[in-house]
Design a protein around this motif. Sequence first.
Motif, PDB file in Angstrom:
ATOM      1  N   LEU A 169       0.790  -1.087  -0.165  1.00  0.00           N
ATOM      2  CA  LEU A 169      -0.212  -0.395  -0.085  1.00  0.00           C
ATOM      3  C   LEU A 169       0.636   1.736   0.007  1.00  0.00           C
ATOM      4  O   LEU A 169       1.359   1.356   1.438  1.00  0.00           O
ATOM      5  CB  LEU A 169      -0.754  -0.482   1.407  1.00  0.00           C
ATOM      6  N   LEU A 170       1.306   1.790  -0.860  1.00  0.00           N
ATOM      7  CA  LEU A 170       1.741   3.225  -0.992  1.00  0.00           C
ATOM      8  C   LEU A 170       0.699   3.947  -1.436  1.00  0.00           C
ATOM      9  O   LEU A 170      -0.006   3.775  -1.363  1.00  0.00           O
ATOM     10  CB  LEU A 170       2.457   2.785  -2.579  1.00  0.00           C
ATOM     11  N   ASN A 171       1.438   5.354   0.071  1.00  0.00           N
ATOM     12  CA  ASN A 171       0.068   6.042  -0.007  1.00  0.00           C
ATOM     13  C   ASN A 171       0.790   7.343  -0.041  1.00  0.00           C
ATOM     14  O   ASN A 171       1.929   8.008   0.221  1.00  0.00           O
ATOM     15  CB  ASN A 171      -0.138   6.247   1.502  1.00  0.00           C
ATOM     16  N   PHE A 172       0.353   8.617  -1.317  1.00  0.00           N
ATOM     17  CA  PHE A 172       0.811   9.411  -1.204  1.00  0.00           C
ATOM     18  C   PHE A 172       1.104  10.461  -0.198  1.00  0.00           C
ATOM     19  O   PHE A 172      -0.014  11.023  -0.524  1.00  0.00           O
ATOM     20  CB  PHE A 172       1.061  10.123  -2.881  1.00  0.00           C
ATOM     21  N   SER A 173       1.116  11.596   0.576  1.00  0.00           N
ATOM     22  CA  SER A 173       0.667  12.549   1.334  1.00  0.00           C
ATOM     23  C   SER A 173       1.796  14.119   1.532  1.00  0.00           C
ATOM     24  O   SER A 173       3.250  13.489   1.152  1.00  0.00           O
ATOM     25  CB  SER A 173       0.893  12.000   2.740  1.00  0.00           C
ATOM     26  N   GLY A 174       0.538  14.825   1.664  1.00  0.00           N
ATOM     27  CA  GLY A 174       1.583  15.982   1.971  1.00  0.00           C
ATOM     28  C   GLY A 174       1.098  16.302   3.754  1.00  0.00           C
ATOM     29  O   GLY A 174       0.021  16.657   4.140  1.00  0.00           O
ATOM     30  N   SER A 175       2.526  15.163   4.786  1.00  0.00           N
ATOM     31  CA  SER A 175       1.595  15.594   6.119  1.00  0.00           C
ATOM     32  C   SER A 175       1.647  16.921   6.761  1.00  0.00           C
ATOM     33  O   SER A 175       0.970  16.544   7.708  1.00  0.00           O
ATOM     34  CB  SER A 175       2.715  14.175   6.437  1.00  0.00           C
ATOM     35  N   ASP A 176       1.642  17.926   6.244  1.00  0.00           N
ATOM     36  CA  ASP A 176       1.520  19.033   7.307  1.00  0.00           C
ATOM     37  C   ASP A 176       1.276  20.240   6.551  1.00  0.00           C
ATOM     38  O   ASP A 176       0.711  21.024   6.743  1.00  0.00           O
ATOM     39  CB  ASP A 176       3.255  19.296   7.875  1.00  0.00           C
ATOM     40  N   TRP A 177       0.424  19.775   5.052  1.00  0.00           N
ATOM     41  CA  TRP A 177      -0.008  20.767   4.585  1.00  0.00           C
ATOM     42  C   TRP A 177      -1.357  20.185   3.769  1.00  0.00           C
ATOM     43  O   TRP A 177      -1.893  21.434   3.660  1.00  0.00           O
ATOM     44  CB  TRP A 177       0.374  21.431   3.402  1.00  0.00           C
ATOM     45  N   CYS A 178      -1.276  18.811   3.187  1.00  0.00           N
ATOM     46  CA  CYS A 178      -3.016  18.028   3.431  1.00  0.00           C
ATOM     47  C   CYS A 178      -4.106  18.663   3.978  1.00  0.00           C
ATOM     48  O   CYS A 178      -3.816  17.429   5.020  1.00  0.00           O
ATOM     49  CB  CYS A 178      -1.906  17.460   2.083  1.00  0.00           C
TER      50      CYS A 178
END
Length: 144
Positions: A35-44
């Motif tokens: 499971l590959l997750n693309f995230s913007g952990s501090d803005w999205c």
Amino acid sequence: MKALIILFIALLPLQWGTDFEAAKKTAKEKHRLILLNFSGSDWCAPCIQTKKEYFGSDVFVSMANDNLVLVNADFPRRKKNKLSEAQTKQNEALAEKYNKEGNFPYTLLLDADGKVLKSWKGKPEKSVSSWVAEVKSVCESYKR
């Protein structure tokens, strides 16, 4: 006793890796999907909600521990959360291959060779239990 073991496993934090090649190796060895997750952990905001509501749920943790190798390709913006240059390059390479449109969050279910089996743009639009059941179903069909 079994309930106690399940409870103990559910309390273990999920291990999200950042090394995609290592994840592929582990997935092959353990016969699991990635499971590959693309995230913007501090803005999205949808990324943060998805992590908390979906990836942090007991039902997901329990299913993931038995079926998945987890990889997070994070793209933080704040200076204090800056990734190493090597990690940034690796995440950019993953985005070039799997997330050319730059969707956040973007979650993919991959086989051990990195072939895309299923993907979700944005925060899932289903309930947590329905989404987890969908992921588990793909995992189970792959094991056959």
